[in-house]
Write a protein that holds these residues in place. Structure first.
Motif, PDB file in Angstrom:
ATOM      1  N   GLY A 114       0.801  -1.214   0.000  1.00 37.18           N
ATOM      2  CA  GLY A 114       0.000   0.000   0.000  1.00 37.18           C
ATOM      3  C   GLY A 114       0.837   1.269   0.000  1.00 37.18           C
ATOM      4  N   ALA A 115       2.080   1.178  -0.481  1.00 36.31           N
ATOM      5  CA  ALA A 115       2.944   2.353  -0.526  1.00 36.31           C
ATOM      6  C   ALA A 115       2.548   3.246  -1.695  1.00 36.31           C
ATOM      7  CB  ALA A 115       4.402   1.938  -0.669  1.00 36.31           C
ATOM      8  N   GLU A 116       2.532   4.547  -1.453  1.00 31.03           N
ATOM      9  CA  GLU A 116       2.165   5.491  -2.507  1.00 31.03           C
ATOM     10  C   GLU A 116       3.354   5.892  -3.363  1.00 31.03           C
ATOM     11  OE1 GLU A 116       0.212   8.750  -0.618  1.00 31.03           O
ATOM     12  OE2 GLU A 116      -1.551   7.561  -0.062  1.00 31.03           O
ATOM     13  N   ARG A 117       4.564   5.629  -2.887  1.00 28.49           N
ATOM     14  CA  ARG A 117       5.745   5.995  -3.656  1.00 28.49           C
ATOM     15  C   ARG A 117       6.908   5.111  -3.240  1.00 28.49           C
ATOM     16  NH1 ARG A 117       9.175   9.529  -0.654  1.00 28.49           N
ATOM     17  NH2 ARG A 117       8.258  10.290   1.290  1.00 28.49           N
ATOM     18  N   LEU A 118       8.010   5.231  -3.977  1.00 30.98           N
ATOM     19  CA  LEU A 118       9.235   4.530  -3.646  1.00 30.98           C
ATOM     20  C   LEU A 118      10.202   5.496  -2.975  1.00 30.98           C
ATOM     21  CD1 LEU A 118       9.821   2.444  -6.910  1.00 30.98           C
ATOM     22  CD2 LEU A 118       8.452   1.854  -4.898  1.00 30.98           C
ATOM     23  N   MET A 119      11.241   4.952  -2.380  1.00 27.01           N
ATOM     24  CA  MET A 119      12.253   5.778  -1.730  1.00 27.01           C
ATOM     25  C   MET A 119      13.634   5.184  -1.989  1.00 27.01           C
ATOM     26  SD  MET A 119      11.534   4.697   2.251  1.00 27.01           S
ATOM     27  CE  MET A 119      12.788   5.813   2.860  1.00 27.01           C
ATOM     28  N   PRO A 120      14.679   6.008  -1.998  1.00 24.87           N
ATOM     29  CA  PRO A 120      16.026   5.492  -2.272  1.00 24.87           C
ATOM     30  C   PRO A 120      16.631   4.800  -1.057  1.00 24.87           C
ATOM     31  CG  PRO A 120      16.118   7.847  -1.899  1.00 24.87           C
ATOM     32  CD  PRO A 120      14.661   7.476  -1.890  1.00 24.87           C
ATOM     33  N   VAL A 121      17.533   3.850  -1.326  1.00 23.57           N
ATOM     34  CA  VAL A 121      18.324   3.211  -0.277  1.00 23.57           C
ATOM     35  C   VAL A 121      19.793   3.412  -0.595  1.00 23.57           C
ATOM     36  CG1 VAL A 121      16.601   1.495   0.399  1.00 23.57           C
ATOM     37  CG2 VAL A 121      18.171   0.990  -1.492  1.00 23.57           C
ATOM     38  N   THR A 122      20.617   3.332   0.456  1.00 23.84           N
ATOM     39  CA  THR A 122      22.059   3.567   0.283  1.00 23.84           C
ATOM     40  C   THR A 122      22.857   2.274   0.220  1.00 23.84           C
ATOM     41  OG1 THR A 122      22.356   3.732   2.679  1.00 23.84           O
ATOM     42  CG2 THR A 122      21.907   5.786   1.477  1.00 23.84           C
ATOM     43  N   GLY A 123      22.223   1.133   0.453  1.00 25.06           N
ATOM     44  CA  GLY A 123      22.941  -0.132   0.427  1.00 25.06           C
ATOM     45  C   GLY A 123      21.976  -1.298   0.496  1.00 25.06           C
ATOM     46  N   ALA A 124      22.507  -2.508   0.283  1.00 27.02           N
ATOM     47  CA  ALA A 124      21.673  -3.708   0.316  1.00 27.02           C
ATOM     48  C   ALA A 124      22.493  -4.893   0.805  1.00 27.02           C
ATOM     49  CB  ALA A 124      21.095  -4.000  -1.072  1.00 27.02           C
ATOM     50  N   HIS A 125      21.797  -5.868   1.371  1.00 31.57           N
ATOM     51  CA  HIS A 125      22.415  -7.138   1.772  1.00 31.57           C
ATOM     52  C   HIS A 125      21.534  -8.250   1.231  1.00 31.57           C
ATOM     53  CE1 HIS A 125      24.764 -10.030   3.988  1.00 31.57           C
ATOM     54  NE2 HIS A 125      23.677 -10.517   4.560  1.00 31.57           N
TER      55      HIS A 125
END
Length: 410
Positions: free
Chosen positions: A25-36
């Motif tokens: 139900g998210a209205e938008r996306l957001m950036p991330v600085t890293g991933a595992h």
């Protein structure tokens, strides 16, 4: 990215991220600085097909990305007894994730690296213990991302604006009053793992606030043990310890109104017993498993100190130590590994003894101070488990049978 402007591999990944956003139900996306990435552990052909498809479409990670424990120990070839029909695709899966641009860290504890997210950073981490550590101990922000979506977030650098990335979902939902637990008892990391078992069962997928704990009794390895077991016995992805963890250094609004449950030493002893599947308190012992999550440099220091002046381990009991290649290099350079190896311990890197066939077929009764290992090993590899403190494990390894010290549980 969804249109394909950044290539077909990125478009494929973005379709999955957008689909997840719809589910949440998210209205938008957001950036991330890293991933595992957790999905580098081989579970079958579908996982390999997925990673190789992304790579063949030209996808590459857009943010710094680490890789979780794999199905093979590349530092010790032949240690994992996988048949070729599994070992070959398992290695191919590791290669596929390297081709996607991820760092070959092969550890379930990326937070032990010098490069780890700072307070408030949004990341996309998979692997349950890594998630709860990032959220709780580091104060970074990640949802519980699972296989396949983890690499898609890494490729797009985006996640749904939802869940534990948002302030309102990071507030405590219940209080667990630990004031009845003695400081001496909380000096044992296995006790923190048992506390994690209690926390997970009482919290479910809520956000527990632990109160009544002396900050002087807390360090990262103890919080690691707590979080890893809480994420195994329950769905805990974030916990707070009053006066200790970064989002609970001072009382927050609404704390006084939280439903509160006392945690007692009897509950921790019951958790210890529930995590053990061996009924005989002095049963013969075949092996000891340390380092789940992966052993830290500080844990190697504690182990070396505990082994000083002691005799070798019983020839019928193998001590296995799971760790990352990065930590292993640091510990070897500091001279912290040799004491364990001289007494018969064996090192496992890149993977873990509870998820791959490393233990010998005759090693059927295993003692561990890890709540996570105790939780999963009976189901995964069919062994019987005795859960105890590090001191109990080492005494048992020397004796070749289970040795209990109930004074450590009072």
């Amino acid at each position: 990215m969804l249109r394909g402007d950044s290539g077909p591999g990125v478009a494929m990944a973005m379709r999955m991220v957008v689909a997840l956003a719809g589910v949440l139900g998210a209205e938008r996306l957001m950036p991330v600085t890293g991933a595992h990435i957790d999905s580098c552990l081989y579970h079958g052909q579908a996982g390999l097909d997925f990673a190789e498809k992304l790579a063949s479409l030209g996808a590459r990670v857009a943010v710094p990305t680490t890789l979780n424990s794999s199905s093979l120990d590349l530092m010790h070839p032949g240690l994992v007894r996988l048949p070729p029909e599994d070992a070959v695709p398992a290695r191919a899966l590791m290669d596929a994730y390297r081709a996607l641009g991820a760092r070959p860290t092969w550890t379930c504890a990326p937070y032990q690296s010098a490069e780890r997210p700072a307070f408030g950073e949004n990341v996309a981490w998979a692997e349950s213990n890594a998630i709860v550590f990032a959220n709780s101990v580091l104060g970074a922000r990640t949802e519980r991302y699972g296989d396949f979506i983890d690499i898609c977030a890494a490729i797009t650098g985006r996640v749904p604006h939802a869940g534990l990335h948002l302030d309102e979902h990071r507030l405590p939902t219940l209080e667990l009053d630990c004031s009845a637990l003695s400081t001496a008892m909380l000096g044992e990391e296995a006790v923190w793992a048992a506390l994690g078992d209690v926390v997970g069962r009482l919290s479910g997928s809520g956000v527990p606030l632990l109160t009544g704990i002396d900050p002087a009794s807390v360090d990262e390895d103890r919080l690691k043990a707590l979080g890893a077991t809480a994420a195994s016995s329950g769905g805990v992805a974030l916990f707070h310890v009053a006066g200790v963890t970064p989002e609970a250094l001072t009382p927050g609004p609404g704390w006084a109104a939280l439903p509160s449950t006392p945690v007692t030493s009897a509950m921790l002893r019951a958790a210890r017993d529930e995590l053990s599947t061996v009924a005989d308190p002095s049963a013969p012992l075949d092996a000891v498993a340390l380092g789940t999550p992966h052993f830290s440099v500080r844990e190697f220091e504690k182990l070396a100190a505990a082994l000083a002046g002691t005799r070798p381990f019983h020839p019928g009991c193998t001590v296995w130590i799971n760790t990352s290649r990065e930590v292993l290099a640091q510990a070897r350079e500091a001279g912290l590994v040799q004491a364990a190896e001289e007494r018969g311990a064996r090192i496992v890197a890149d993977t873990c003894t509870y998820i791959t066939p490393i233990l010998a077929p005759e090693e059927r009764t295993v003692m561990t101070p890890s709540g996570k290992w105790a939780w999963y090993a009976p189901m995964n590899i069919g062994v019987d488990v005795v859960f105890g403190t590090l001191a109990e494990c080492l005494a048992s390894a020397r004796a070749g049978r289970v040795v209990r010290d109930d004074s450590q549980w009072n």
